[in-house]
Scaffold this motif. Sequence first.
Motif, PDB file in Angstrom:
ATOM      1  N   GLY A 160      13.973  -0.242  -5.227  1.00 39.62           N
ATOM      2  CA  GLY A 160      15.413  -0.087  -5.071  1.00 39.62           C
ATOM      3  C   GLY A 160      15.818   1.247  -4.473  1.00 39.62           C
ATOM      4  N   SER A 161      15.664   1.352  -3.165  1.00 40.11           N
ATOM      5  CA  SER A 161      16.084   2.533  -2.418  1.00 40.11           C
ATOM      6  C   SER A 161      15.928   2.213  -0.936  1.00 40.11           C
ATOM      7  N   HIS A 162      16.224   3.153  -0.059  1.00 38.84           N
ATOM      8  CA  HIS A 162      15.904   3.121   1.372  1.00 38.84           C
ATOM      9  C   HIS A 162      16.606   1.999   2.158  1.00 38.84           C
ATOM     10  N   GLY A 205      10.116   2.925   3.386  1.00 40.04           N
ATOM     11  CA  GLY A 205       9.822   4.363   3.319  1.00 40.04           C
ATOM     12  C   GLY A 205       9.662   4.913   1.920  1.00 40.04           C
ATOM     13  N   SER A 206      10.308   4.319   0.927  1.00 38.96           N
ATOM     14  CA  SER A 206      10.215   4.863  -0.427  1.00 38.96           C
ATOM     15  C   SER A 206       8.850   4.609  -1.059  1.00 38.96           C
ATOM     16  N   PHE A 207       8.111   3.603  -0.582  1.00 41.91           N
ATOM     17  CA  PHE A 207       6.805   3.321  -1.187  1.00 41.91           C
ATOM     18  C   PHE A 207       5.875   4.513  -1.004  1.00 41.91           C
ATOM     19  N   VAL A 230      12.716   0.980   9.172  1.00 44.43           N
ATOM     20  CA  VAL A 230      13.304   2.319   9.019  1.00 44.43           C
ATOM     21  C   VAL A 230      14.749   2.147   8.535  1.00 44.43           C
ATOM     22  N   ALA A 231      15.232   3.194   7.846  1.00 45.71           N
ATOM     23  CA  ALA A 231      16.556   3.088   7.228  1.00 45.71           C
ATOM     24  C   ALA A 231      17.683   3.093   8.260  1.00 45.71           C
ATOM     25  N   GLY A 232      17.368   3.503   9.491  1.00 43.97           N
ATOM     26  CA  GLY A 232      18.375   3.453  10.556  1.00 43.97           C
ATOM     27  C   GLY A 232      18.853   2.030  10.836  1.00 43.97           C
TER      28      GLY A 232
END
Length: 341
Positions: free
Chosen positions: A16-18, A82-84, A296-298
């Motif tokens: 739960g992020s990114h 990315g958070s992993f 990617v978060a973009g």
Amino acid sequence: MESINLRTMHTIATLGSHSCLQILKGAKEEGFKTLAIAIPKMAKFYKQFPFFDEIIEIPEWKDFFNLEADLKKRNVLLIPHGSFVAYLGIEESKKLDLPSFGNKKVLDWEADRGKQRKWLEEAKIHIPKEFETSSDIKSPVIVKFYGAEGGKGYFVAHSKEDFEKKIGGSRRRPHIIQEYVVGNPIYIHYFASPLTGEVEIMSIDKRYETNADSLGRIPLRGQEKLDIEPSFVVVGNIPLTLRESMLAEAQEMGERLINASKKLIDSRGLYGPFCLETIVTPDQRFYVIEISARIVAGTNIFIPHSPYTYLKYGESMTTGRRIAREIKLAMEQNKLDEVLG
Ligand code: AMP
Ligand code: AMP
């Protein structure tokens, strides 16, 4: 009918992020059950959204490992982002014994900047010059440490002396000294389908970085007095379209990167979402500064779609949904193994 049953039997899960919102919204749209694993602050935030079937709360990110056996029993398909690597670590992420989307072998190529360089060279993609030692610095350079940390700790140096002063205690951390390219940073998001072999441009962003993007707001006179060093920590993303005549080259770069990965890594190579982080110079040349071999978060800006995914799909299509669509198609064709790492 059978494929629908298969889909509802499977749960798509992520940290739960990114880009979790986008990934799970897309999974829901494609008919899967959804699960987020999050620390309490994020779990509380996510509860307001209707497409989370379940949220498992963990005290800290590393507690994710305690859930591994349970998730395995539950037929969970994991979508990495990315958070992993940032929270669980690269070696630990690789060791996770859970079906996950993507080729894990690519992780080593992504994390090692030397390997990235070899990969880009194989793909005949322009890259900024690199300097072996600080004595070679002849023009402004940017010094980058290994790992996906969103620009954290990077610094710009103008000479050997400047470099020596700024590297301080971080000398031992693996890093590269790269030519500072003056141009526009442009991040191109792709999706490579392992089922069809097609490479799609999904969307494009530029980053909002602190404080590099705020220095220009202070006149040069003021900047000199403040003695501020530029830093490149990303805090947000801004949507972008590329000049249309440059899109064909952007697409071909993506295709060349995938072909090179099949030569260098293994026969499956890189597939799924990835990003080429480029700087474009006035001669309209793309210099690739980094490969991100995952979502990617973009891409988060493009919910429900980007201009390009709208043109192609004519409906909501995010990178998150595109991943779920690929998994769905793989299930329907009995090829799930081909998309899981
Ligand atoms: P977080 O989303 O804060 O869990 O971040 C996980 C990793 O992804 C960190 O290394 C971040 O630097 C990177 N990251 C998170 N959001 C973005 C973004 N909007 N653009 C680029 N990188 C990001
Ligand atoms: P990266 O983590 O490699 O995507 O870099 C983060 C940010 O640093 C980019 O968005 C750029 O603003 C800046 N940057 C990285 N490499 C270069 C380069 N070679 N020349 C100029 N700016 C760079």
